[in-house]
Design a protein around this motif. Structure first.
Motif, short mmCIF file in Angstrom:
data_model
loop_
_atom_site.label_atom_id
_atom_site.label_comp_id
_atom_site.label_asym_id
_atom_site.label_seq_id
_atom_site.Cartn_x
_atom_site.Cartn_y
_atom_site.Cartn_z
N ASP A 285 -3.01 2.38 10.98
CA ASP A 285 -1.85 1.46 10.99
C ASP A 285 -2.20 0.27 11.97
O ASP A 285 -2.02 -1.08 11.87
N LEU A 286 -2.91 0.69 13.11
CA LEU A 286 -3.26 -0.38 14.31
C LEU A 286 -4.39 -1.22 13.70
O LEU A 286 -4.65 -2.64 13.82
N TYR A 287 -5.28 -0.79 12.91
CA TYR A 287 -6.41 -1.40 12.44
C TYR A 287 -6.05 -2.42 11.19
O TYR A 287 -6.47 -3.63 11.14
N ILE A 288 -4.87 -1.96 10.36
CA ILE A 288 -4.40 -3.03 9.39
C ILE A 288 -3.64 -4.06 10.06
O ILE A 288 -3.78 -5.34 9.79
N SER A 289 -3.03 -3.75 11.23
CA SER A 289 -2.40 -4.82 12.09
C SER A 289 -3.17 -5.83 12.50
O SER A 289 -3.22 -7.24 12.63
N ARG A 290 -4.49 -5.29 13.34
CA ARG A 290 -5.58 -6.42 13.74
C ARG A 290 -6.02 -7.08 12.44
O ARG A 290 -6.42 -8.12 12.57
N ALA A 291 -6.29 -6.59 11.50
CA ALA A 291 -6.98 -7.15 10.37
C ALA A 291 -6.34 -8.12 9.70
O ALA A 291 -6.91 -9.20 9.54
N LEU A 292 -4.87 -8.06 10.04
CA LEU A 292 -3.99 -9.22 9.33
C LEU A 292 -3.86 -10.21 10.51
O LEU A 292 -2.83 -11.30 10.05
N SER A 293 -4.35 -10.21 11.52
CA SER A 293 -4.30 -11.26 12.44
C SER A 293 -4.44 -12.54 11.98
O SER A 293 -5.45 -12.47 11.25
N PRO A 294 -3.57 -13.58 12.27
CA PRO A 294 -2.72 -13.81 13.41
C PRO A 294 -1.35 -13.42 13.09
O PRO A 294 -0.32 -13.28 13.66
N ALA A 295 -1.06 -12.94 11.73
CA ALA A 295 0.27 -12.54 11.56
C ALA A 295 0.68 -11.20 12.36
O ALA A 295 -0.17 -10.46 12.32
N LYS A 296 1.99 -10.90 12.64
CA LYS A 296 2.54 -10.01 13.30
C LYS A 296 3.38 -9.16 12.24
O LYS A 296 4.37 -9.51 11.70
N ILE A 297 2.86 -7.70 12.12
CA ILE A 297 3.39 -6.85 11.13
C ILE A 297 4.84 -6.22 11.61
O ILE A 297 4.70 -5.88 12.84
N SER A 298 5.97 -6.23 10.99
CA SER A 298 6.97 -5.49 11.26
C SER A 298 6.94 -3.76 11.18
O SER A 298 7.21 -2.87 12.14
N SER A 299 6.35 -3.67 10.16
CA SER A 299 6.21 -2.28 9.62
C SER A 299 5.37 -2.29 8.15
O SER A 299 5.19 -3.16 7.82
N MET A 300 4.96 -0.86 8.01
CA MET A 300 4.10 -0.54 6.81
C MET A 300 4.04 0.62 6.20
O MET A 300 4.47 1.60 7.02
N LYS A 301 3.70 0.89 4.97
CA LYS A 301 3.66 2.04 4.27
C LYS A 301 2.63 2.24 3.67
O LYS A 301 2.14 1.52 2.81
N ILE A 302 1.61 3.28 4.05
CA ILE A 302 0.22 3.20 3.54
C ILE A 302 0.29 4.39 2.38
O ILE A 302 0.91 5.55 2.67
N ASN A 303 -0.16 4.33 1.42
CA ASN A 303 -0.46 5.08 0.06
C ASN A 303 -1.93 5.28 -0.20
O ASN A 303 -2.39 4.66 -0.88
N GLN A 304 -2.45 6.12 0.55
CA GLN A 304 -3.93 6.38 0.31
C GLN A 304 -4.45 6.73 -0.73
O GLN A 304 -5.40 6.66 -1.29
N ASP A 305 -3.33 7.61 -1.76
CA ASP A 305 -3.79 8.14 -2.99
C ASP A 305 -4.20 6.82 -3.99
O ASP A 305 -4.95 6.94 -4.74
N GLU A 306 -3.10 5.77 -3.83
CA GLU A 306 -3.47 4.68 -4.64
C GLU A 306 -4.06 3.60 -3.89
O GLU A 306 -4.52 2.49 -4.71
N GLY A 307 -4.65 3.97 -2.77
CA GLY A 307 -5.63 2.68 -2.11
C GLY A 307 -4.80 1.42 -1.61
O GLY A 307 -5.44 0.58 -1.96
N ARG A 308 -3.45 1.80 -1.43
CA ARG A 308 -2.72 0.45 -1.15
C ARG A 308 -1.91 0.85 0.05
O ARG A 308 -1.39 1.61 0.61
N VAL A 309 -1.52 -0.54 0.54
CA VAL A 309 -0.50 -0.53 1.59
C VAL A 309 0.52 -1.68 1.73
O VAL A 309 0.13 -2.68 1.33
#
Length: 413
Positions: A285-309
């Motif tokens: 969760d933190l890694y994705i937030s940092r990767a999308l910088s400079p945008a600030k994420i409110s929330s996220m849902k990770i689906n590892q089976d489908e390889g999507r977030v």
């Protein structure tokens, strides 16, 4: 041509090509043994003695003396008593005859062929040495001087005068080379083309950026900071995930340097490529937030089976997350290894907004998918952008965009 002239001329040529002495002697022995095999069918009972420094050559043929009527008389290592006594009159049966063979015995044509073979073998060896040298340098930065600019590649000369190439697709889009320029790149691969080694360099490879960090950041070079992953849109944008094994070292700060001093030279080398340095973490969760910088994420849902977030952001953060031409979200997806879908987070004032899927009876599905691709999933999110902005950020034609805007506006009239 006598033996001394042949050997000395070859030795000089070999030394010019930086061929070591043992290899030079081996090549000479191979060529002379080939001459022997052509004339005598075998080299098993011959000794070749070479002194490359003095240009001396001795070829000795060894045969056992047998009776003139012996069945073995035709064997390659046998000689009749009569023939042996022509060499030395007091020879007896069972003794060994050592007969010296001179270069003249092979004939002028064979000697000239041997000379050409020697030169060709050195050239072939030179190619093998060059191939192996650069094979060992794959993934390393080297520098070369531009000497020819072609439509499909730029040719450079390395410090030893070898030709190396940077194909068009391995050049940064903003690269502009001139004859005499010193250019840095990594050795990407080495191929044999028509028997000649072709050394191909790259300035677009993520490894090039990684090596530049190693050269500019001592902590990376020393292994105190590890580069976990590099993703690039060459000349435009890059994201670099770094991790420190020493809690006292801030990996991002060390890579950027005081007031950007360390990263500035890398950015300049890569034609002002915008580089985001990100602190790696196992917390996805933190890694994705940092990767999308400079945008600030409110929330996220990770689906590892489908390889999507699915990431949810406030409306003013969507364009930051997507970035120019979709570069930010594309690089972030590659960095974290998941396909990132961006969704606008609705606040209370936007509750009357309508999902784009509700317009599927009036707007074609592929048009809706194209709008979603750039983070526009509701009617109002589309209407916040102008026609020109939509045309620039999507692959939709002007007429299609006008039709979409007309349909969406009617919903709120």
């Amino acid at each position: 041509m006598d033996a001394s002239v042949l050997i000395e001329s070859f030795a000089d040529f070999a030394r010019q090509k930086n061929i070591d002495r043992p290899t030079m002697i081996r090549i000479l022995e191979d060529v002379f043994k080939t001459m022997i095999r052509k004339k005598f069918e075998t080299d098993e009972n011959f000794d070749v003695i070479i002194n490359a420094d003095k240009g001396d050559l001795e070829i000795w043929r060894f045969r056992e003396i047998v009776d003139d009527n012996s069945e073995d008389i035709w064997d390659h290592d046998k000689i009749s008593l009569t023939e042996a006594r022509k060499i030395e009159p007091d020879f007896e049966i069972g003794e060994e005859v050592a007969e010296e063979i001179t270069l003249e015995d092979f004939g002028r044509r064979a000697v000239m062929t041997a000379r050409q073979t020697l030169i060709q073998k050195v050239k072939d060896l030179e190619k093998d040495i060059l191939f192996q040298k650069y094979k060992d340098l794959v993934g390393e930065i080297i520098s070369g001087e531009v000497y020819q600019i072609l439509s499909r590649e730029v040719l450079l000369i390395d410090a030893e005068g070898n030709e190396i190439s940077i194909p068009k697709n391995e050049q940064i889009g903003k690269d502009r080379f001139r004859k005499g320029d010193q250019v840095r790149a990594i050795v990407d691969r080495v191929e044999m083309v028509n028997g000649n080694p072709k050394i191909i360099l790259s300035r677009t490879s993520p490894v090039f950026l990684e090596r530049l960090f190693e050269s500019e950041v001592p902590e990376v070079y020393d292994g105190l900071i590890t580069i976990k992953k590099v993703v690039r849109e060459p000349g435009e944008r890059a994201k670099v995930a770094v991790e420190s094994y020493d809690d006292r070292i801030d990996p991002v700060g060390a890579c950027v340097g005081m007031k950007g001093s360390r990263i500035h030279s890398i950015v300049r080398e890569l034609q002002n490529e915008n580089i985001d340095v990100i602190n790696f973490t196992e917390n996805m969760d933190l890694y994705i937030s940092r990767a999308l910088s400079p945008a600030k994420i409110s929330s996220m849902k990770i689906n590892q089976d489908e390889g999507r977030v699915a990431v949810f952001l406030k409306p003013d953060q969507v364009s930051l997350a997507i970035g120019k031409g979709g570069q930010n979200i594309k690089l972030a997806s590659r960095l974290v290894g998941l396909e990132i879908d961006v969704f606008r987070e609705l606040d209370e004032l936007e509750e009357e907004d309508v999902d784009l899927d509700e317009f599927s009876d009036e707007i074609e599905d592929w048009v809706i998918d194209e709008l979603k691709r750039i983070g526009l999933d509701t009617a109002k999110s589309v209407l916040t952008l102008t026609k020109d902005e939509l045309e620039r950020r999507t692959d939709l034609e002007e007429e299609t965009i006008q039709n979409v805007l007309k349909i969406l506006r009617q919903e709120f009239e």
